[in-house]
Design an enzyme around this catalytic site. Structure first.
Site, PDB file in Angstrom:
ATOM      1  N   GLY B  11       6.731  17.950  25.639  1.00  9.08           N
ATOM      2  CA  GLY B  11       7.347  19.280  25.581  1.00  9.08           C
ATOM      3  C   GLY B  11       6.339  20.375  25.812  1.00  9.08           C
ATOM      4  O   GLY B  11       5.237  20.351  25.255  1.00  9.08           O
ATOM      5  N   GLY B  13       7.029  23.740  25.303  1.00 10.26           N
ATOM      6  CA  GLY B  13       7.520  24.976  24.696  1.00 10.26           C
ATOM      7  C   GLY B  13       6.361  25.681  24.006  1.00 10.26           C
ATOM      8  O   GLY B  13       5.198  25.470  24.343  1.00 10.26           O
ATOM      9  N   TYR B  14       6.687  26.509  23.044  1.00  7.19           N
ATOM     10  CA  TYR B  14       5.633  27.247  22.348  1.00  7.19           C
ATOM     11  C   TYR B  14       4.595  26.318  21.730  1.00  7.19           C
ATOM     12  O   TYR B  14       3.398  26.506  21.882  1.00  7.19           O
ATOM     13  CB  TYR B  14       6.242  28.133  21.253  1.00  7.19           C
ATOM     14  N   VAL B  82      11.996  12.797  28.796  1.00  8.20           N
ATOM     15  CA  VAL B  82      11.657  11.738  27.842  1.00  8.20           C
ATOM     16  C   VAL B  82      12.950  11.029  27.461  1.00  8.20           C
ATOM     17  O   VAL B  82      13.950  11.676  27.143  1.00  8.20           O
ATOM     18  CB  VAL B  82      11.003  12.337  26.582  1.00  8.20           C
ATOM     19  N   GLU B 170      20.605  39.221  18.537  1.00  6.14           N
ATOM     20  CA  GLU B 170      19.859  39.686  19.713  1.00  6.14           C
ATOM     21  C   GLU B 170      20.687  39.550  20.986  1.00  6.14           C
ATOM     22  O   GLU B 170      20.658  40.414  21.855  1.00  6.14           O
ATOM     23  CB  GLU B 170      18.534  38.909  19.838  1.00  6.14           C
ATOM     24  N   ASP B 297      10.352  22.896  16.315  1.00 11.19           N
ATOM     25  CA  ASP B 297      11.705  22.770  15.775  1.00 11.19           C
ATOM     26  C   ASP B 297      11.994  21.413  15.157  1.00 11.19           C
ATOM     27  O   ASP B 297      12.948  21.276  14.380  1.00 11.19           O
ATOM     28  CB  ASP B 297      12.742  23.000  16.886  1.00 11.19           C
TER      29      ASP B 297
END
Lengths: 397, 397
Positions: B11, B13-14, B82, B170, B297
């Site tokens: 991954g 991501g962040y 994956v 948001e 997460d």
């Protein structure tokens, strides 16, 4: 109650707007009441709709508020849908009222003709209005967005344009210009996208010079268009189009440009019509009518060879001016003038920087023809709205 | 065959990107092989996706090519999905190959959680990826285009956002900013459009300061949002959403932001997980695993009050840096460092020029908070890509 004659113009397309503007100019103060009825409060440029339909230009370059074209001190604007024309009562029934007339100009524009091909009415889009082209543009882009959510649906990347006449060719060219941008925006491999142009007639652009047709097809093939000429559509379904050859092209997007017919309101009104088109007299009047004029897509006129003129913007505009002059003449008890169509030439756009054109006996192709196309568009803006409109709506690049 | 340890990061991501960048910086030449696996060849800014989803910003402001963030001489990039993590074999199964690892970082990101509400999985959109937000954006605009083709379908102008947590608020704010533009583009009366924000919890933005929540709701109500707080969604169907109050809101657009859970791959791999989240040790490792780290997460950490930290970008980033340091320490036989979350504050955007923020014990609202939000975004771009990325992707206005 005023005793001055009432003129009602139905439709603010090319014909209706030109009629209104000419009447506005010619009529003296209190010589007649003029009312212009239109479904929208804007006039749109039908010959330009292939661009916003493909998403290569904004919708607002294809329309202008009618209030900018007409002097509302001289002409009443009514935004409404026409529901019925009552010849005997000299009334027009609108969805929210009625209008009496002494003189009527029917300039309602045509409707798509699907020639009874099953499914077209339900599953194909048509390029016919601002609303319809926004829908086409969004539908096309939505296919890309949906494809990225489910890449098994490769048929979403097939786009079928039915009809390779003028509108079909102009639209398919814009679509071919738009696809690479959509591929970039949605990370889609351009090789997965297919554009098909299907035409039942034995040639694309029937009636056009053969050399120019070949040039046009070459340009479009290089842009990735697959032609199926001399191939009728047998049926259109939710899944795609079935061709006369029994080939099935799976697609979620069919844009039908294959035909135009007159407005059903014209038939319903009791005029004798062929596919909604009424054979008008040399002064543009409906048969046996002294004060009812039919112009544009709903009128049928024969050329010197006895064949009907195709319905074009050019024709509608010239008819608009002539019919306004004849109405003024009738009001003043003067002699009517017969209509003579003056063919200024034809230009078909083939997307960015490409076009074909015939002006008189001269043929143009490529960049020069594309400049001609722009000139025609700018000239129209100038005709209806002067230099202000040219600057506001014109596309110069 | 190289005997140097193999590190695989799942991954980008962040968490994954920060891990990769920190490893790239800390590791010496030939100290380890690092492979970063990601589904796409770009990294995207999840906390920014509410804007392109509503159509108020372009998708390309929310992503950057991974090759611009990583030195490919030092780290191998593998673009793949994956499919399975085999703990016992120390292998990751990709859709087109396998990778062996000595050290594994699971940073796969979460999945939407629908809490078993019937129909949500089938009929609601979720803001979870570049592909999903482009779909939402196009779907919304398509509703306007379709409405203009059939004005009886007023339900097309109802938009339902499920969840009034951070993402819900948001997104709903951006949507409220976008609607007037769509109304203008499609000639739709804004009074016909309705935006609903539904939340089962007794308050919007649970966990946020009450004064700021009130401010946020006031801002959004003025923008036209209708809140239904303390109201669960009972069912979502093709026709709309049925609320616990038995009210039916007809709509063709439901965007579900109501929950996030860990990745199903994590459960499938055999880690002991609660809704896909694994309770990790103080060094960010999976239970009973010396060399497998879970961050972002999919990780579950408890705060000093014994409650789980919510999964945020801030948390994932800090975990990424810490886990890279701990892997380097393991390779070098050094002491591991426990992870401590440092809360930098929270900012929620409320659309153009409006936001709320808490930094330490200070509260901000309105323009100042909106500037803070921009600062946070720019700071992130700087962290991962330096000034070049700030200039390429930053939004300053």
């Amino acid at each position: 109650m005023s005793s001055i004659p009432k003129i009602v113009i139905l439709g603010a397309g090319y014909g209706g707007i030109l009629t209104a503007q000419k009447l506005q100019k010619e009529l003296n103060y209190n010589e007649a009441d003029v009312t212009l009825v239109n479904r929208h409060d804007y006039h749109y440029f039908t010959t330009h709709l292939h661009m916003p339909a493909a998403g290569t230009d904004s919708v607002d370059h294809s329309r202008v508020a009618i209030s900018r074209l007409i002097d509302e001190f001289k002409i009443d604007l009514v935004k409404s849908n026409v529901q019925d024309i009552r010849l005997f009562d000299k009334k027009v029934i609108l969805e929210d009222g009625t209008l009496s007339f002494d003189y009527l100009i029917v300039a309602l524009g045509g409707e798509p003709e699907s020639f009874g091909i099953p499914g077209l009415d339900n599953y194909a889009f048509t390029i016919r209005s601002i609303n319809s082209v926004r829908l086409i543009r969004q539908h096309i882009e939505y296919q890309f967005a949906q494809y990225k959510g489910d890449e098994s649906r490769k048929d979403r990347l097939n786009f079928v344009v039915g009809g390779a006449g003028f509108s079909g060719i102009e639209f398919v060219a814009e679509l071919a210009d738009r696809i690479p941008l959509l591929c970039r925006e949605y990370d889609v491999d351009p090789a997965l996208v297919h554009i098909y142009n299907i035409e039942a007639a034995p040639t694309a652009l029937p009636g056009f010079d053969a050399e120019l047709v070949e040039y046009a097809m070459d340009v479009l093939k290089k842009k990735g268009v697959t032609f199926k000429i001399g191939t009728a559509i047998k049926e259109c379904t939710e899944k795609g189009v079935l061709l006369a050859t029994d080939e099935l092209i799976k697609t979620a997007t069919v844009v039908w440009t294959g035909g135009i017919r007159g407005n059903r309101l014209v038939e319903a009104a009791g005029f004798e019509a062929m596919r909604g088109r009424v054979k008008i007299d040399e002064y543009l009047r409906a048969p046996n009518q002294e004060q009812i004029f039919i112009i544009g897509d709903n009128s049928l006129m024969l050329n010197s060879e006895g064949r009907p003129y195709p319905p074009t913007a050019q024709m509608a505009m010239q008819q608009g001016i002539c019919c306004a002059q004849n109405i003024v003449a009738l009001i003043r008890g003067q002699q009517l003038k017969p209509f003579h169509f003056s063919h200024k030439g034809t230009v078909a756009s083939l997307g960015k920087g490409e076009a074909i054109a015939v002006v008189g006996h001269k043929k143009y192709m490529g960049w020069k023809a594309a400049q001609l196309k722009k000139l025609v568009d700018l000239r129209y803006l100038f005709t209806i709205g002067g230099i202000t409109l040219v600057l506001r709506k014109g596309r110069f690049l």
